[in-house]
Design an enzyme around this catalytic site. Structure first.
Site, short mmCIF file in Angstrom:
data_model
loop_
_atom_site.label_atom_id
_atom_site.label_comp_id
_atom_site.label_asym_id
_atom_site.label_seq_id
_atom_site.Cartn_x
_atom_site.Cartn_y
_atom_site.Cartn_z
N ASP A 1 68.83 83.39 44.55
CA ASP A 1 69.16 83.76 43.41
C ASP A 1 70.55 83.59 43.53
O ASP A 1 71.30 82.57 42.63
CB ASP A 1 68.98 84.98 42.89
CG ASP A 1 69.79 85.04 41.45
OD1 ASP A 1 69.35 84.36 40.37
OD2 ASP A 1 70.71 85.87 41.08
N SER B 1 65.41 85.18 37.74
CA SER B 1 66.74 85.41 38.34
C SER B 1 66.83 87.17 38.27
O SER B 1 67.14 87.74 39.11
CB SER B 1 67.93 84.86 37.87
OG SER B 1 69.15 85.57 38.02
N ARG C 1 73.40 76.75 38.81
CA ARG C 1 73.06 76.66 37.72
C ARG C 1 74.32 76.82 36.69
O ARG C 1 74.37 75.95 35.69
CB ARG C 1 72.01 77.67 37.10
CG ARG C 1 70.61 77.54 37.64
CD ARG C 1 69.71 78.81 37.65
NE ARG C 1 69.80 79.37 36.22
CZ ARG C 1 69.83 80.67 36.07
NH1 ARG C 1 69.50 81.55 36.85
NH2 ARG C 1 69.81 81.16 34.55
N HIS D 1 68.41 97.40 33.50
CA HIS D 1 69.14 96.17 33.79
C HIS D 1 69.65 95.64 32.14
O HIS D 1 68.56 95.58 31.68
CB HIS D 1 68.33 95.07 34.45
CG HIS D 1 69.27 93.82 34.49
ND1 HIS D 1 70.20 93.61 35.57
CD2 HIS D 1 69.30 92.64 33.97
CE1 HIS D 1 70.91 92.62 35.48
NE2 HIS D 1 70.26 92.08 34.45
N LYS E 1 65.83 90.11 41.29
CA LYS E 1 66.86 91.27 41.79
C LYS E 1 66.44 92.50 41.64
O LYS E 1 66.54 93.42 42.54
CB LYS E 1 68.13 90.82 41.24
CG LYS E 1 68.83 89.85 41.80
CD LYS E 1 70.20 89.31 41.15
CE LYS E 1 69.97 88.69 39.76
NZ LYS E 1 71.25 88.05 39.09
#
Ligand code: URA
Ligand code: CA
Length: 443
Positions: free
Chosen positions: A162, A184, A169, A83, A188
């Site tokens: 999320d 967050s 947010r 990621h 995921k």
């Protein structure tokens, strides 16, 4: 009885919240029992008071369990996910997923869409004619078993907490907060079925974290969460002080990935970071003993063309036209291209990646809101990178557009992104730091 008000107050006073208290907040919010205004106050309190590593881990865990967890147990081997915290010209997934799969590791990748100035892997892939990223779970797993790689859209039932929290947010100035970003992202990855995780934490003008210390803190927090949850995690802190690749825009970024995989581009920051991240994936997947060996294998599959063949297989499996790899002119093409001449001579000292991202958005490459439609063909190509010399009249970028009226604004933003001075500055490293946890008990 737990009361939301007391929990907000506790966090405002800098006190520790237990797993049960966080569970109460997150579950209550997902089930619409806690209103946005109370959750907003809580998030803002977290921004100011922070969270301990334990608290952030518990928050991540309750977020994971707000929805489904993808079961990848039908795939043999270690599932390694990767990621990036987001950036401009960050096409690493399109380069490394085929390479790592060609090297023998199964890559089951769920990706997101672009929002704001950053691009998204799904939008880029979908610029390939015919290609779909909506793949049912069963088909997703079958495809990874058959060809070793799939890149698909995250389904709506993973981490609903999320989705709701991120939207809140975004409009309450509570995005740039380490425990909130870390939970967050990690929630995921864990819900996507990863056994082990490679993180690319960006730092610089185009990243959430502008300063290196902040990026290192974010990386360390995410590694700690991963290890605490039994997922071995490695993070690289990489530079986003200028766009990573030279091509910015959806089809253009696919083109750059193709040119790297087919050997037309043989150097540069995008290729380098992709190989480094890919090597870390091979290490975590226990395909190689160390990153150097991983790097050698990836360079071999790149040179042999096995990576390019793997990209063709991926495109074909997801109903796209695989001939784009050997003939990139089959990708969507913009009607007009135009340069941006420099007014001055000197050296490029900085390229604000966020501004470059915004310039391509003006051309139609990105979305301001989720429902906006993007134009896959438009964007820009950087003609100069940091520390290169430029003469007056030479092009800084080339724009690709289908609507010349948008060029006025794009030109202004792109020009403001470049800082040109009389001498080059010290080179920034591409990889600032590597962060690993200890070894963890398997889960
Ligand atoms: N990316 C995410 O997925 N979440 C954040 O909070 C920030 C970046
Ligand atoms: Ca293998």
């Amino acid at each position: 009885m737990m009361r939301v008000l007391d929990l907000i107050l506790k966090k405002k006073q800098g006190l520790y919240l237990t797993r049960e208290e966080l569970q109460f907040l997150i579950q209550g919010y997902v089930e619409n029992r806690i209103p946005d205004y109370q959750m907003s106050a809580f998030l803002m309190a977290v921004c100011f008071a922070g969270m301990t590593g334990d608290e952030t881990g518990h928050l991540t865990d309750v977020m994971v369990h707000s929805g489904k967890v993808l079961d990848l147990s039908d795939l043999p081997g270690i599932k390694v996910d990767k990621h990036s915290t987001g950036g401009v010209g960050d096409t690493t997934t399109l380069v490394l997923a085929p390479l790592v799969a060609a090297a023998g590791l199964r890559v089951a990748k769920l990706s997101g869409r672009g929002l704001g100035h950053t691009g998204g892997t799904l939008d880029k892939l979908e610029s390939i004619p015919g290609l779909t990223t909506s793949v049912e779970t069963e088909q997703f797993i079958r495809q990874v078993n058959e060809i070793g790689v799939a890149v698909a859209a995250q389904t709506g039932d993973l981490v609903p907490a999320d989705k709701k929290l991120y939207a809140l947010r975004d409009v309450t100035a509570t995005v740039d907060c380490v425990p909130l970003i870390a939970s967050s992202i990690m929630s995921k990855k864990i819900a996507s079925g990863a056994d082990r995780i490679v993180l690319d934490t960006k730092c610089g003008s185009g990243a959430f974290m502008k300063k290196k210390e902040d990026a290192v803190l974010l990386a360390r927090t995410m590694v700690e969460i991963g290890e605490a949850m039994g997922r071995q995690t490695i993070a690289l802190v990489t530079d986003m002080d200028q766009p990573l690749g030279n091509y910015i825009g959806n089809a253009l970024e696919v083109l750059e990935a193709i040119e790297i995989l087919t050997g037309k581009i043989t150097g540069g920051a995008l290729r380098e970071v992709s190989l480094e991240l890919g090597a870390q994936m091979l290490v975590l997947g226990e395909e190689v003993p160390d990153a150097r060996a991983g790097r050698r294998i990836l360079e071999d599959v790149l040179t042999s063309g096995a990576g390019a063949r793997k990209l063709e297989q991926l495109i074909e499996a997801q109903k796209g036209n695989p001939r784009v790899v050997s003939d990139p002119s089959l990708l969507p093409q913009a009607a007009h291209r135009e340069g941006l001449p420099s007014r001055v001579e000197g050296y490029v000292q900085a390229i604000d990646a966020e501004a470059i991202g915004r310039a391509t958005m003006v051309l139609g490459a990105g979305r301001e809101r989720k429902e906006d439609v993007i134009d896959p063909a438009v964007g820009l190509v950087l003609q100069k990178r940091c520390n290169e010399s430029i003469r007056a009249g030479e092009s800084l970028v080339t724009f690709f557009t289908n609507d010349v009226s948008r060029l006025v604004a794009a030109r202004k933003i792109a020009e403001s992104a470049f800082k040109i001075g009389p001498e080059p500055l010290a080179d920034r490293p591409l990889i600032h730091e590597k962060i690993e946890g200890g070894t963890v008990a398997s889960h």
